[in-house]
Motif scaffolding. Sequence first.
Motif, PDB file in Angstrom:
ATOM      1  N   VAL A 189      68.494  43.571   0.963  1.00  0.00           N
ATOM      2  CA  VAL A 189      68.724  45.013   0.969  1.00  0.00           C
ATOM      3  C   VAL A 189      69.728  45.301   2.081  1.00  0.00           C
ATOM      4  CG1 VAL A 189      67.707  47.290   1.297  1.00  0.00           C
ATOM      5  CG2 VAL A 189      66.401  45.506   0.133  1.00  0.00           C
ATOM      6  N   SER A 190      70.791  46.062   1.768  1.00  0.00           N
ATOM      7  CA  SER A 190      71.810  46.333   2.774  1.00  0.00           C
ATOM      8  C   SER A 190      72.471  47.675   2.492  1.00  0.00           C
ATOM      9  CB  SER A 190      72.868  45.217   2.772  1.00  0.00           C
ATOM     10  OG  SER A 190      73.794  45.406   3.813  1.00  0.00           O
ATOM     11  N   TYR A 191      72.809  48.380   3.573  1.00  0.00           N
ATOM     12  CA  TYR A 191      73.511  49.664   3.460  1.00  0.00           C
ATOM     13  C   TYR A 191      74.630  49.691   4.495  1.00  0.00           C
ATOM     14  CZ  TYR A 191      69.358  51.018   0.839  1.00  0.00           C
ATOM     15  OH  TYR A 191      68.336  51.066  -0.073  1.00  0.00           O
ATOM     16  N   PRO A 192      75.834  50.095   4.110  1.00  0.00           N
ATOM     17  CA  PRO A 192      76.938  50.178   5.072  1.00  0.00           C
ATOM     18  C   PRO A 192      76.574  51.062   6.257  1.00  0.00           C
ATOM     19  CG  PRO A 192      77.758  50.424   2.824  1.00  0.00           C
ATOM     20  CD  PRO A 192      76.261  50.467   2.738  1.00  0.00           C
ATOM     21  N   GLY A 193      76.836  50.519   7.440  1.00  0.00           N
ATOM     22  CA  GLY A 193      76.564  51.272   8.660  1.00  0.00           C
ATOM     23  C   GLY A 193      75.121  51.245   9.110  1.00  0.00           C
ATOM     24  N   VAL A 194      74.225  50.636   8.330  1.00  0.00           N
ATOM     25  CA  VAL A 194      72.800  50.614   8.681  1.00  0.00           C
ATOM     26  C   VAL A 194      72.347  49.201   9.052  1.00  0.00           C
ATOM     27  CG1 VAL A 194      70.459  51.049   7.871  1.00  0.00           C
ATOM     28  CG2 VAL A 194      72.330  52.595   7.206  1.00  0.00           C
ATOM     29  N   GLY A 195      72.697  48.223   8.206  1.00  0.00           N
ATOM     30  CA  GLY A 195      72.282  46.849   8.468  1.00  0.00           C
ATOM     31  C   GLY A 195      71.831  46.149   7.201  1.00  0.00           C
ATOM     32  N   THR A 196      71.298  44.952   7.380  1.00  0.00           N
ATOM     33  CA  THR A 196      70.905  44.105   6.249  1.00  0.00           C
ATOM     34  C   THR A 196      69.540  43.487   6.519  1.00  0.00           C
ATOM     35  OG1 THR A 196      73.230  43.578   5.837  1.00  0.00           O
ATOM     36  CG2 THR A 196      71.593  42.135   4.821  1.00  0.00           C
ATOM     37  N   ALA A 226      54.009  32.744   2.027  1.00  0.00           N
ATOM     38  CA  ALA A 226      54.592  33.039   3.333  1.00  0.00           C
ATOM     39  C   ALA A 226      55.756  33.993   3.132  1.00  0.00           C
ATOM     40  CB  ALA A 226      55.077  31.754   3.997  1.00  0.00           C
ATOM     41  N   CYS A 227      55.763  35.068   3.905  1.00  0.00           N
ATOM     42  CA  CYS A 227      56.845  36.058   3.831  1.00  0.00           C
ATOM     43  C   CYS A 227      57.706  35.933   5.090  1.00  0.00           C
ATOM     44  CB  CYS A 227      56.284  37.472   3.708  1.00  0.00           C
ATOM     45  SG  CYS A 227      57.545  38.771   3.734  1.00  0.00           S
ATOM     46  N   ILE A 228      58.963  35.567   4.914  1.00  0.00           N
ATOM     47  CA  ILE A 228      59.915  35.436   6.019  1.00  0.00           C
ATOM     48  C   ILE A 228      60.942  36.550   5.889  1.00  0.00           C
ATOM     49  CG2 ILE A 228      61.599  33.945   7.156  1.00  0.00           C
ATOM     50  CD1 ILE A 228      60.223  31.558   5.766  1.00  0.00           C
ATOM     51  N   MET A 229      61.157  37.272   6.973  1.00  0.00           N
ATOM     52  CA  MET A 229      62.116  38.375   6.936  1.00  0.00           C
ATOM     53  C   MET A 229      63.102  38.210   8.093  1.00  0.00           C
ATOM     54  SD  MET A 229      61.356  42.471   7.018  1.00  0.00           S
ATOM     55  CE  MET A 229      60.105  42.269   5.743  1.00  0.00           C
ATOM     56  N   VAL A 230      64.395  38.335   7.778  1.00  0.00           N
ATOM     57  CA  VAL A 230      65.455  38.312   8.791  1.00  0.00           C
ATOM     58  C   VAL A 230      66.257  39.605   8.622  1.00  0.00           C
ATOM     59  CG1 VAL A 230      67.506  37.145   9.648  1.00  0.00           C
ATOM     60  CG2 VAL A 230      65.562  35.795   8.811  1.00  0.00           C
ATOM     61  N   ALA A 231      66.262  40.452   9.648  1.00  0.00           N
ATOM     62  CA  ALA A 231      66.922  41.757   9.562  1.00  0.00           C
ATOM     63  C   ALA A 231      67.867  41.941  10.741  1.00  0.00           C
ATOM     64  CB  ALA A 231      65.887  42.876   9.540  1.00  0.00           C
ATOM     65  N   ASP A 232      68.960  42.675  10.510  1.00  0.00           N
ATOM     66  CA  ASP A 232      69.912  42.954  11.586  1.00  0.00           C
ATOM     67  C   ASP A 232      70.393  44.394  11.481  1.00  0.00           C
ATOM     68  OD1 ASP A 232      72.724  43.170  10.233  1.00  0.00           O
ATOM     69  OD2 ASP A 232      71.866  41.358   9.346  1.00  0.00           O
ATOM     70  N   THR A 233      70.947  44.884  12.569  1.00  0.00           N
ATOM     71  CA  THR A 233      71.493  46.252  12.604  1.00  0.00           C
ATOM     72  C   THR A 233      73.017  46.214  12.570  1.00  0.00           C
ATOM     73  OG1 THR A 233      71.410  46.230  15.023  1.00  0.00           O
ATOM     74  CG2 THR A 233      69.498  47.139  13.863  1.00  0.00           C
ATOM     75  N   GLY A 234      73.564  45.223  11.841  1.00  0.00           N
ATOM     76  CA  GLY A 234      75.013  45.067  11.747  1.00  0.00           C
ATOM     77  C   GLY A 234      75.654  46.082  10.821  1.00  0.00           C
ATOM     78  N   PRO A 235      76.886  45.830  10.384  1.00  0.00           N
ATOM     79  CA  PRO A 235      77.642  46.813   9.592  1.00  0.00           C
ATOM     80  C   PRO A 235      77.128  46.984   8.171  1.00  0.00           C
ATOM     81  CG  PRO A 235      78.875  44.767   9.784  1.00  0.00           C
ATOM     82  CD  PRO A 235      77.692  44.626  10.684  1.00  0.00           C
ATOM     83  N   GLY A 236      76.313  46.062   7.681  1.00  0.00           N
ATOM     84  CA  GLY A 236      75.795  46.177   6.321  1.00  0.00           C
ATOM     85  C   GLY A 236      76.837  45.832   5.264  1.00  0.00           C
ATOM     86  N   MET A 237      76.441  45.955   4.000  1.00  0.00           N
ATOM     87  CA  MET A 237      77.320  45.602   2.874  1.00  0.00           C
ATOM     88  C   MET A 237      77.230  46.678   1.798  1.00  0.00           C
ATOM     89  SD  MET A 237      76.356  41.542   2.472  1.00  0.00           S
ATOM     90  CE  MET A 237      74.597  41.786   2.730  1.00  0.00           C
TER      91      MET A 237
END
Length: 688
Positions: free
Chosen positions: A401-408, A347-358
């Motif tokens: 996976v996270s990028y500043p200004g993109v999300g996590t 089972a593949c569970i993915m949680v993604a957001d468009t927040g500030p990233g890290m």
Amino acid sequence: MDPEAEALHLQDREQLKKYAQDLTAVYSIEKKRRKDLEAANDKLRRTTDLLRESEDRYRTLFDSAGDAIFIHDLSGRLLEVNQAACEALGYDRDELRKMTMKAVEGLKTEAGLSRRIGALQNADSLLLEAVHLKKDGDEIPVEANCRLIRYRNETAILVVARDISERKAAEKEAARLQAQLQHARKLESLGGMAAGIAHDLNNILYPILGYTELAMDEVPESGPLSEFLTQVLESTRRGRDLVARILAFGRESVEDRRPVGVQEEIRQVVSLLERVIPPGVELKTDLSPVSGSIMAAASEIQQIIMNLCTNAYQAMHGASGLLEVYLAEAALSDVPEGPDRTAARWACIMVADTGPGMNREVLERIYDPYFTTKPKDQGTGLGLSTVYGIVRNLGGCIDAVSYPGVGTRFTIHLPLSDAPADDQSPQPAERSPRGTEHVLVVDDEPPIVKLLTQTLRRIGYTVTGRTDSAEALELFRSDPHGFDLAILDQAMPGLSGPELARAMHGIRPDLPIVACSGHKEAITPEEAKAAGVRDHLLKPVDRVVLANRIRQILDQNRRTILVVDDEKPIRTLLRLTLERAGYEVVEARNGAEGMHLYRLHTPDLVITDMLMGKKGGIDMIYELASDFPDARIIAVTGGGAYGTESLLEAARDLGALRTFSKPLPQKALLRAVREILSAARPWVKTPG
């Protein structure tokens, strides 16, 4: 020679002699002076050598010291420094000699130095903490020991500075650990409060659930009232499940792992999130069906989703954004890593957001316990470490996976099994197993005692209820074999559930006891075992679950009794009486048939008539005592030509544990049966 000339000559000779003596004296003095001068020169040379050696030793010690040493005058100008000071600050000796102590310590004013000099006027030494500035701008925390000295005939200040960076780091770490300990204690207190609230809520929900189930038995299934009650029942169960989730999220309970339908668990958590997620955050889900199930506790899947989603929407700080929850099935080739590589499907569970990233540095530490980028009052740093631990324990893997200004984006892979997901929905009430045994119910909440009494009586049980644990113990002590099972609340005033269970178990070790509480940790497994607790029910419990568990426990204790009598009505009466009390019954018409059935079934107890055709009870008891010394026997008789007492006395002499004359006293007989089957002491033969 002329006398006058001779006299003059003598005078000259005396004068010359005197001059010679004076010259000799002068020479002696000069010789002595020269000798003294040479001695003084030797002494000066030796002193100079000693001074040079002393200075060399001083310089060696000065430069070999591990601590930085500074000598400065009263204006702060550095007069001398050692090698350790040069190495610590990154300057050479000449550079430092051109500097002041103010520059070394980064003092903005002379006030600090002046206060230090003033303090040294009244003390032999001064110990203080300061910060030294390196040539590259870095700071070094130091502990400085200062004292007044004489240096080159001037008053100066000697400063011995020790680098305390490690000590400061240790103090900082100790403070951090202390803060964590205080926070953990706070969480523990909150956990205890949550457990208490859960207990009270479950005590409130239990009567609502139970009486709704009883009410549904009284109304037509197709009517509107039945539909209304069904909605009440469903809402009550949702409330019960919500309390269970709160406890699970707070780690108050640890559920047993079972096949879990991951899609349904995620859907339930999402339904909770929809109520608390900020208005500006859009929650989007794409939950594709997956075949099979995940071996996990339901709360573990819930904690994963809840922690990841909570972190995501909190990171957006109330700003608008998108939060996505995705579920799909994946093959082994799609899994990047994982300790369990045997599962073919995942089972593949993915949680993604468009927040500030890290950034990279933060991303590398996100699973560290207590690491958090949130303010102190907004995060504990335990959420992602908990998620990581759960995923690894389930044999899965997690990737971020996270990028500043993109999300996590967090991606979790969990192994799927072919076992179908457990259906936790209760079975229809009409399928509840029935019973006739005597149950003792003890709970300090009168509505719960009343509910359990009515519920169990409806399915055939005899029930005695008490709201006072001490009173219940006295009732049990007066007739310990009058009850077949006890249901005890755990959190009661006076005698608690575990204390009452231990006391009852001490009186009658074989009594089945069921613990009932609002949260699972009310009694530990060790306490349960020591108190004789066979099972644990969580309030509020569905009627069918309650009925099934009680029946299972009683059936585990089910004993077989062989009834031997040549009168069918008497055999039938005994069979019905004993079966209603929860016993298995095997019937025989005479002693010969009875011996055959005993060898076939090895029953726990024999109840036999004394006078029968084709081998009577006397012969059967004699044969049982000879071939089966551990056989437990109750003898009954109607008298006959031999007389009742004579027959019963003969039965006792042959090994019967109890004897009764007909007509049989049913209550006394059942009490004797319970005492014999539960006795933990050597058998004692007594008349009925």
